[in-house]
Design an enzyme around this catalytic site. Sequence first.
Site, PDB file in Angstrom:
ATOM      1  N   ASN A  34      -7.110   6.238  -1.745  1.00  0.00           N
ATOM      2  CA  ASN A  34      -6.039   5.277  -1.469  1.00  0.00           C
ATOM      3  C   ASN A  34      -6.296   4.107  -2.416  1.00  0.00           C
ATOM      4  O   ASN A  34      -7.254   3.357  -2.236  1.00  0.00           O
ATOM      5  CB  ASN A  34      -6.102   4.844  -0.003  1.00  0.00           C
ATOM      6  CG  ASN A  34      -4.896   4.031   0.412  1.00  0.00           C
ATOM      7  OD1 ASN A  34      -4.208   3.446  -0.416  1.00  0.00           O
ATOM      8  ND2 ASN A  34      -4.651   3.966   1.714  1.00  0.00           N
ATOM      9  N   LYS A  64      -9.652   2.031  -1.747  1.00  0.00           N
ATOM     10  CA  LYS A  64      -9.849   1.531  -0.380  1.00  0.00           C
ATOM     11  C   LYS A  64     -11.187   1.972   0.201  1.00  0.00           C
ATOM     12  O   LYS A  64     -11.538   3.151   0.159  1.00  0.00           O
ATOM     13  CB  LYS A  64      -8.689   2.005   0.496  1.00  0.00           C
ATOM     14  CG  LYS A  64      -8.653   1.416   1.896  1.00  0.00           C
ATOM     15  CD  LYS A  64      -7.356   1.834   2.572  1.00  0.00           C
ATOM     16  CE  LYS A  64      -7.196   1.279   3.970  1.00  0.00           C
ATOM     17  NZ  LYS A  64      -5.893   1.692   4.553  1.00  0.00           N
ATOM     18  N   CYS A  67      -4.921  -2.912   3.116  1.00  0.00           N
ATOM     19  CA  CYS A  67      -4.644  -2.694   4.542  1.00  0.00           C
ATOM     20  C   CYS A  67      -5.843  -3.015   5.438  1.00  0.00           C
ATOM     21  O   CYS A  67      -6.156  -4.173   5.663  1.00  0.00           O
ATOM     22  CB  CYS A  67      -4.138  -1.269   4.762  1.00  0.00           C
ATOM     23  SG  CYS A  67      -3.310  -1.034   6.356  1.00  0.00           S
ATOM     24  N   GLU A 123      -6.169   8.969   7.436  1.00  0.00           N
ATOM     25  CA  GLU A 123      -6.725   8.498   6.168  1.00  0.00           C
ATOM     26  C   GLU A 123      -8.116   9.085   5.919  1.00  0.00           C
ATOM     27  O   GLU A 123      -8.491   9.345   4.768  1.00  0.00           O
ATOM     28  CB  GLU A 123      -6.758   6.976   6.134  1.00  0.00           C
ATOM     29  CG  GLU A 123      -5.375   6.354   6.031  1.00  0.00           C
ATOM     30  CD  GLU A 123      -5.412   4.889   5.654  1.00  0.00           C
ATOM     31  OE1 GLU A 123      -6.017   4.554   4.622  1.00  0.00           O
ATOM     32  OE2 GLU A 123      -4.840   4.083   6.406  1.00  0.00           O
ATOM     33  N   ASN A 160       0.234  -0.812   5.402  1.00  0.00           N
ATOM     34  CA  ASN A 160       1.171  -0.052   6.235  1.00  0.00           C
ATOM     35  C   ASN A 160       0.564  -0.030   7.627  1.00  0.00           C
ATOM     36  O   ASN A 160      -0.342   0.758   7.899  1.00  0.00           O
ATOM     37  CB  ASN A 160       1.306   1.396   5.752  1.00  0.00           C
ATOM     38  CG  ASN A 160       2.059   1.573   4.449  1.00  0.00           C
ATOM     39  OD1 ASN A 160       3.066   2.274   4.380  1.00  0.00           O
ATOM     40  ND2 ASN A 160       1.548   0.971   3.398  1.00  0.00           N
ATOM     41  N   GLU A 170       0.843  -1.190   0.000  1.00  0.00           N
ATOM     42  CA  GLU A 170       0.000   0.000   0.000  1.00  0.00           C
ATOM     43  C   GLU A 170       0.881   1.244   0.000  1.00  0.00           C
ATOM     44  O   GLU A 170       1.938   1.274   0.646  1.00  0.00           O
ATOM     45  CB  GLU A 170      -0.876  -0.022   1.260  1.00  0.00           C
ATOM     46  CG  GLU A 170      -1.741   1.219   1.471  1.00  0.00           C
ATOM     47  CD  GLU A 170      -2.392   1.230   2.847  1.00  0.00           C
ATOM     48  OE1 GLU A 170      -3.533   1.691   2.946  1.00  0.00           O
ATOM     49  OE2 GLU A 170      -1.754   0.768   3.833  1.00  0.00           O
TER      50      GLU A 170
END
Length: 311
Positions: free
Chosen positions: A103, A120, A165, A139, A190, A43
């Site tokens: 993302n 994501k 993730c 995020e 991550n 990621e």
Amino acid sequence: MGLAVAQMGAVNLADTRAAVVRRLVEMLREAAARQAEFVVFPELALTTFFPRYWMDEAEAVARFFEKSMPNADVQPLFDAARELGVGFYLGYAELTPEGRRYNTAILVDRGANIVGKYRKIHLPGHADHKTEAPFQHLEKKFFEVGDLGFGVWNTEGVNIGMCLCNDRRWPETYRVMSLQSAELIVLGYNTPSLNIHWNEPAHLRTTTHEIVLQASAYQNAVWVGAAAKCGHEDGHHMIGSSMIVAPSGEIVARASGEEDEVIVARIDLDMGRMFREHVFNFARHRSPQHYRLIVERTGAGDPLPTPPVQG
């Protein structure tokens, strides 16, 4: 299928994209030399994990987002993939032509063509500035919730699904893709070693990571390839434990450290088929009429009414 997972060590703020891409190309070449046909990268592989830093959105876009893919910095990775005949999965921060931020991960075939894109969905963290925290997890500030759903693409004869993730912690992620006949699900992550939201014991960060990958691979009869970006990024530590997991739930390959490292397995797609036929035969055994609450409710609520128990 020859599957490789390319774990990355730290990418620091001072590292250029060109330097990072050289590392990716080196790992792609190693994977190809070890007979891999597909490589999973992490990621946000092209930059440091920037959501740990408080900044305004305009600064983040200027420093960390990709306006096109491939672009001049990333083109060498696509060129190497085409030369070697190796496909790959790559995570990065995407800025759309309309200015929306995601993302994102892409699926690239052995001819270096982008054949799939995922944005994501399960964004962790917060959007406010937590001044008391040792770092941020922003995020929800920098990205929108993905709008493409969980897709599955037939690539080189293999049905491949993608996530990113925190998605790996949610059972619905895998089930939606396995209901589309996914054979392999790939993801990058991550994951910080420290949880800023509650006092989570450090060892659980890796333990829960292992549990969700193993259980999800087994319960959905799929192979899973998971690639970390890990180690100390400018002093902020992230877990490694990149791995390849079989439909049996067994870990068949695992990274041994927290640096750039390629792990490879020759995955037997027939293993997943056997589990789908004999253990998790959805067509024969699922009863979706009893699962409606999963999509009708977001949060937990009161127990549903039940008929009286007859003595």
